[in-house]
Motif scaffolding. Structure first.
Motif, mmCIF file in Angstrom:
data_model
loop_
_atom_site.group_PDB
_atom_site.id
_atom_site.type_symbol
_atom_site.label_atom_id
_atom_site.label_comp_id
_atom_site.label_asym_id
_atom_site.label_seq_id
_atom_site.Cartn_x
_atom_site.Cartn_y
_atom_site.Cartn_z
ATOM 1 N N ASN A 70 37.726 30.273 50.510
ATOM 2 C CA ASN A 70 36.479 29.439 51.063
ATOM 3 C C ASN A 70 35.699 30.329 52.342
ATOM 4 N N TRP A 71 35.926 31.490 52.495
ATOM 5 C CA TRP A 71 35.218 32.091 53.366
ATOM 6 C C TRP A 71 34.713 33.680 52.854
ATOM 7 N N GLY A 72 33.912 34.384 53.509
ATOM 8 C CA GLY A 72 33.368 35.483 53.109
ATOM 9 C C GLY A 72 31.877 35.432 52.800
ATOM 10 N N SER A 73 31.226 36.565 52.487
ATOM 11 C CA SER A 73 29.512 36.566 52.337
ATOM 12 C C SER A 73 29.088 35.981 51.182
ATOM 13 N N ARG A 74 29.668 35.691 50.234
ATOM 14 C CA ARG A 74 29.154 35.041 49.046
ATOM 15 C C ARG A 74 30.336 33.983 48.753
ATOM 16 N N PRO A 75 29.937 32.944 47.821
ATOM 17 C CA PRO A 75 30.868 32.082 47.228
ATOM 18 C C PRO A 75 31.691 32.746 46.000
ATOM 19 N N ILE A 76 33.073 32.379 45.838
ATOM 20 C CA ILE A 76 33.663 33.097 44.810
ATOM 21 C C ILE A 76 33.588 32.216 43.586
ATOM 22 N N LEU A 77 33.329 32.881 42.408
ATOM 23 C CA LEU A 77 33.203 32.542 41.044
ATOM 24 C C LEU A 77 34.620 32.320 40.446
ATOM 25 N N THR A 78 34.905 31.014 40.459
ATOM 26 C CA THR A 78 36.134 30.625 39.723
ATOM 27 C C THR A 78 36.578 31.214 38.508
ATOM 28 N N SER A 79 35.330 31.111 37.705
ATOM 29 C CA SER A 79 35.561 31.398 36.313
ATOM 30 C C SER A 79 35.747 33.001 36.124
ATOM 31 N N ARG A 80 35.590 33.609 37.106
ATOM 32 C CA ARG A 80 35.774 35.266 36.801
ATOM 33 C C ARG A 80 36.690 35.964 37.911
ATOM 34 N N GLU A 81 36.769 35.385 39.082
ATOM 35 C CA GLU A 81 37.519 36.110 40.105
ATOM 36 C C GLU A 81 38.637 35.568 40.683
ATOM 37 N N THR A 82 39.232 34.291 39.779
ATOM 38 C CA THR A 82 40.432 33.790 40.288
ATOM 39 C C THR A 82 41.496 34.061 38.916
ATOM 40 N N ASP A 83 42.826 34.233 39.731
ATOM 41 C CA ASP A 83 44.044 34.258 38.583
ATOM 42 C C ASP A 83 44.509 32.837 38.229
ATOM 43 N N ASP A 84 44.639 32.281 37.142
ATOM 44 C CA ASP A 84 45.120 31.088 36.888
ATOM 45 C C ASP A 84 46.189 31.029 35.837
ATOM 46 N N PHE A 85 47.516 30.329 36.020
ATOM 47 C CA PHE A 85 48.405 30.368 35.078
ATOM 48 C C PHE A 85 48.932 29.015 34.613
ATOM 49 N N ALA A 86 49.358 28.999 33.528
ATOM 50 C CA ALA A 86 50.237 27.690 33.147
ATOM 51 C C ALA A 86 51.198 28.300 32.054
ATOM 52 N N TYR A 87 52.438 28.079 32.532
ATOM 53 C CA TYR A 87 53.520 28.237 31.720
ATOM 54 C C TYR A 87 54.790 27.598 31.723
ATOM 55 N N LEU A 88 55.710 27.501 30.709
ATOM 56 C CA LEU A 88 56.664 27.069 30.548
ATOM 57 C C LEU A 88 57.943 27.707 31.149
#
Length: 405
Positions: A70-88
């Motif tokens: 939530n910091w930096g010069s621009r907002p982060i694009l959660t759809s392309r710049e984050t890593d999301d995991f869901a696993y068993l």
């Protein structure tokens, strides 16, 4: 009229008393004794452990997100710049740990059931011994009460003789003193009977101690001589079976601890979204047994086996000794009843009759009469005590052989 009312009241009180047989006393104790209630709950606890032991691990659902800020010069694009995991993630046991754990729990359940059997045996044995002790004490109290009534008649007879001038007052004083002595003995016997009855109900696990009528006969025909076999006692006695089960339980624990030295592994499989791309992930992980190879628990389990084997040997030795001691006591008590007590009672009764007849005819002095009556009472007490101890020796031998319960 008052005397008739008193007799009627005593009859009503006697009818209101509980009739207690040995079988009903033991059954009541086995159904409601607090120690057995505790033992049954221990069995239920062990049954729950046996139910839980074979259950496998539940899979883990892991939800994970990375590269959020939530910091930096621009907002982060959660759809392309984050890593999301869901696993068993699932743990898989190696070396048959689940089956070995179930086996150990099953051994523990069997041990808990045998512990309950030991408790049942001990409670039943204590009740049986207390029953015969209470019955014997009651019979001795009744004998002394009857003796008091007989001596009261003797005192009345002497009082009449003194009033008629046919007897010295000193003889009346002696008879009264003897009556007082027997009354004291009867009072002590009443106390002993009450204490024995309270001990019986305590052994039954009861918190109330009512007056009862004992249904079992104290004196009966002698039974056939009981034979015994130490090896059969070792097979039947719950203490021996429990000790053997403890050995098997310790061995099962060693097998499980040796299996626990083998590491389990976790497998994972799931979904990953990284920089807008959708991918699958899979992996394995396990502990490296470098320092911890469960060696301490293995050493402890091996020592437990030796301890259980030593306990088994000690238990078998105790059972053998108990059988021999119980058999020796039973034989001695039975021989005492068969060869001595009956003749003593018959001889003392005949002596008392002769002394009474001679005294009434003037052929014997008062002291000889009192001595004969005192001897008769003492022999009768010996007779009741001998039968009580014989009944108890029967119970001790039966429980030593594992025949009861």
């Amino acid at each position: 009229m008052k005397r008739l009312m008193a007799i009627f009241a005593c009859a009503l009180a006697a009818r209101a008393q509980e009739t207690l047989t040995l079988e009903s006393a033991v059954r009541s104790a086995l159904e409601a004794h607090p120690l057995l209630a505790e033992g049954r709950q221990r069995v239920e606890s062990a049954r729950g452990q046996a139910r839980q032991a074979p259950l496998t691990f539940n899979p883990k659902l892991i939800l994970q997100a990375e590269n959020y800020r939530n910091w930096g010069s621009r907002p982060i694009l959660t759809s392309r710049e984050t890593d999301d995991f869901a696993y068993l993630q699932q743990t898989f046991e190696t070396a048959g740990k689940r089956g070995k754990r179930a086996e150990l729990a099953s051994r523990g359940l069997r041990a808990a059931e045998l512990e309950l059997d030991v408790l049942r045996r001990n409670v039943a044995r204590d009740v049986s011994l207390a029953y015969w002790a209470a019955l014997g004490a009651e019979k001795m109290h009744e004998l002394l009460l009857e003796s008091v009534r007989n001596f009261q008649k003797i005192v009345e007879y002497h009082e009449i003789r003194v009033r008629e001038g046919a007897m010295a007052e000193n003889d009346l004083l002696r008879v009264r003193l003897e009556l007082g002595r027997i009354e004291v003995a009867a009072n002590n016997a009443a106390l002993d009977a009450a204490k024995a009855r309270i001990e019986l109900f305590r052994a039954m696990g009861r918190t109330e101690f009512p007056a009862v009528r004992f249904a079992e006969p104290l004196q009966a025909g002698l039974d056939e001589a009981v034979s015994w076999n130490e090896q059969e006692a070792l097979e039947r006695r719950p203490e021996a079976r429990l000790a053997r089960q403890r050995v098997e339980q310790a061995r099962a624990n060693l097998v499980l601890q040796q299996a626990n030295a083998r590491p389990n592994f976790d497998a994972l499989f799931g979904y990953k979204r990284s920089t807008g791309e959708h991918t699958l992930i899979a992996g394995l992980q396990w502990d490296l047994p470098v320092l911890n190879r469960n060696q301490g628990n293995i050493q402890s389990a091996a020592a437990d086996i030796k301890a259980a084997e030593a306990n088994l040997a000690a238990t078998e030795a105790v059972i053998r000794a108990e059988v021999q001691a119980a058999a020796a006591e039973y034989q001695a008590r039975r021989r005492q009843i068969r060869d001595f007590v009956g003749r003593l009672v018959e001889g003392a009764g005949e002596t008392a009759k002769v002394a009474q007849a001679a005294y009434r005819l003037g052929g014997a002095d008062l002291l000889r009469l009192l001595d004969a009556e005192r001897l008769r009472i003492e022999i009768e007490l010996v007779n009741y005590r001998a039968w009580m101890e014989y009944r108890q020796s029967q119970e001790v031998l039966a429980y030593a052989l594992g025949v009861k319960p």
